[in-house]
Design an enzyme around this catalytic site. Structure first.
Site, short mmCIF file in Angstrom:
data_model
loop_
_atom_site.label_atom_id
_atom_site.label_comp_id
_atom_site.label_asym_id
_atom_site.label_seq_id
_atom_site.Cartn_x
_atom_site.Cartn_y
_atom_site.Cartn_z
N ALA A 76 2.35 -6.89 -8.23
CA ALA A 76 2.38 -7.17 -9.60
C ALA A 76 3.90 -7.46 -10.01
CB ALA A 76 1.74 -6.13 -10.67
N GLY A 130 -0.64 -4.90 -5.86
CA GLY A 130 -1.67 -5.92 -5.96
C GLY A 130 -1.94 -6.82 -4.89
#
Length: 255
Positions: free
Chosen positions: A61, A106
């Protein structure tokens, strides 16, 4: 745009393009969802490759963006974050992740959304959110434990440690390790081969496996049974069986 959809030979490549590390900020998440849904709809896309480029898959992220968010902001954003990844996981076609370099946080969670993962020898995967005082929030606690088992998933999530491709292969986190320069070519070849297969049967197989993992065996068997019977109404089934009888196994052409 930070994500592109490129189509060739029946394969749609979802290409992350946010140098230098393909950090998955809000705009990238939203674009990923949009293009995953497009790939799911398009008839000329029969299989999908997720790729971050030659150097990095996705390092996670955008921490600077997240740092500015408070609890209320993440309550509002958390569902959209998960939805962007779920859109990839629910593409009703074969999906392969072509993983080079870092696939962390992520990035690892995005790779988990694929049906198959091909990693370069230079790949490094992990869920380091615990080191930020967080847990994975884009499906990592759920998809990782389903893929490699709860104990192994907890090891990676509790410690935040990163694993090289060879250990990821041993854990079952990736399915094939190849030289870094061959990752995309091999992933694309895998996708092209499946793109030439019976689209509805592949969709049925994927939905049956995925649904079965999320429910009890009787429900899973019912899903399988309904799809199995339903495929007898398809032209591909007629073509496949006719080819088997007339030419022998494995020679049917579905395009």
């Amino acid at each position: 745009m930070t994500v592109h959809l490129e189509v060739a030979e029946g394969v749609g490549t979802l290409r992350l393009d946010r140098p230098p590390m393909n950090a998955l900020d809000v705009a990238t998440q939203d674009r990923l969802k949009e293009l995953a849904e497009e790939a799911a709809r398009r008839e000329d896309v029969r299989a999908v490759v997720i790729y971050g480029g030659e150097k990095v898959f996705a390092a996670g992220a955008d921490i600077k963006e997240m740092q500015a968010m408070d609890h209320a902001a993440m309550v509002l954003r958390g569902k959209a974050l998960q939805d962007s990844f779920t859109a990839v996981a629910r593409i009703p076609k074969p999906v392969v992740a072509a993983v080079t370099g870092y696939a962390l946080g992520g990035g690892c969670e995005l790779a988990l959304c694929a049906d198959y993962r091909i990693a370069g020898e230079n790949a490094k995967l992990g869920q380091p959110e615990i080191l930020l005082g967080l847990i994975p929030g884009a499906g990592g606690t759920q998809r990782l434990s389903r893929l490699i088992g709860p104990s192994r998933a907890k090891d990676l999530i509790f410690t935040g440690r990163q694993v090289w491709a060879d250990e990821a292969l041993a854990l079952g986190l990736v399915d094939r390790v190849v030289p870094a320069g061959e990752v995309y070519a091999q992933a694309h070849a895998w996708a092209v081969k499946l793109a030439q297969g019976p689209a509805m049967a592949l969709r049925a197989a994927k939905e049956s496996v995925d649904t079965g993992l999320e429910t009890d065996i009787d429900t899973g068997l019912a899903v399988e049974r309904n799809w199995f019977a339903g495929l007898f109404a398809t032209e591909d089934r007629e073509r496949g069986m006719r080819s088997f009888v007339e030419e022998g196994p494995g020679k049917a052409k579905f395009l």
